[in-house]
Design an enzyme around this catalytic site. Sequence first.
Site, short mmCIF file in Angstrom:
data_model
loop_
_atom_site.label_atom_id
_atom_site.label_comp_id
_atom_site.label_asym_id
_atom_site.label_seq_id
_atom_site.Cartn_x
_atom_site.Cartn_y
_atom_site.Cartn_z
CE LYS A 162 0.76 1.31 4.49
NZ LYS A 162 1.62 2.43 4.85
CB ALA A 199 1.25 -2.26 4.75
CG ASP A 212 -1.00 -0.30 7.86
OD1 ASP A 212 -1.83 0.58 8.15
OD2 ASP A 212 0.22 -0.10 7.79
#
Length: 296
Positions: A6, A97, A133
């Site tokens: 991400k 992440a 996350d």
Amino acid sequence: MRAPAKVNLHLSVGQRRPDGFHDLTTVFQAVGLYDDVTLTRSDALTVTVQGTGAAEVPLDASNLAVRAVALLAERTGGDPRVAVHIAKGIPVAGGCAGGSADAAAALVGADALWGTGWSREQLASLGAELGSDVPFALHGGTALGTGRGEQLTAVLEQGEFSWVLALSEAGLSTPAVYAELDRQRETGPVGVVSDPAEVLAALRKGDAVALGRSLGNDLQSAALALAPRLRRLLDTGRDLGALGAIVSGSGPTVALLARDDGHAVALAAALAGQDVCSAVRRAEGPVAGARVLETS
Ligand code: C5P
């Protein structure tokens, strides 16, 4: 199983909460760099890791994919004796992440292996116990995150965006970057990013130029304090014509927004020749969240 990296297109960080986390408002976008995670029934819960940065990934019970399998087993009665194998395509300790992606892939994989049949929502709320996350790594696409990042709302958007991710060798620890931001805020107001409205408007229109202009990350000043070389990388990216340049999450990966695919190829090539980062990757966004590729 495959789960994406991400980039935070917008990340505004509030005050530190009593539980040590920070309230935040963020816009996540899942981009096409992936970790592939394989689960095989075995006689113990083990993990192996291959790929760039694999040596930095813990192989004990603290590994997020291992924790994901153990947690789902505990809640469902599934047999946790599983060999987990992770092929890293996401930079390790890079602010993209990667650990959360591994946890998300492991949750989806263990659910499939045991036939648990949990919904995405159920897996996401379990995932939030593993890391802020993880729910987004399950969700994918583009989403607004609140709370500590685990509460998600889908975002209206159109079009695809072409990213160039510039990697750095030395990773940054997420808690250390948040602690540095707290320290900076003791001596003055830090945090230039307040409202995701411009980012959301740009996404709604599919307007890459407007998106590039509105990218913002409150953690950037802290990441730059801990890794000052990133400043040159950001400047170089902008000089080379990126529509926007931003530290991804807690860094040190820098995300550069290109005009389109062709521009991303040129930007990546130009950046690779500049001695400002250790590696360059191209990735499209948004892409889907964690999913099963094949079952045996
Ligand atoms: O949730 P996750 O394990 O990814 O968080 C790692 C660390 O990042 C936390 O221990 C905390 O120091 C910091 N963090 C935070 N506020 C958030 C998310 C993470 O302070 N919203």
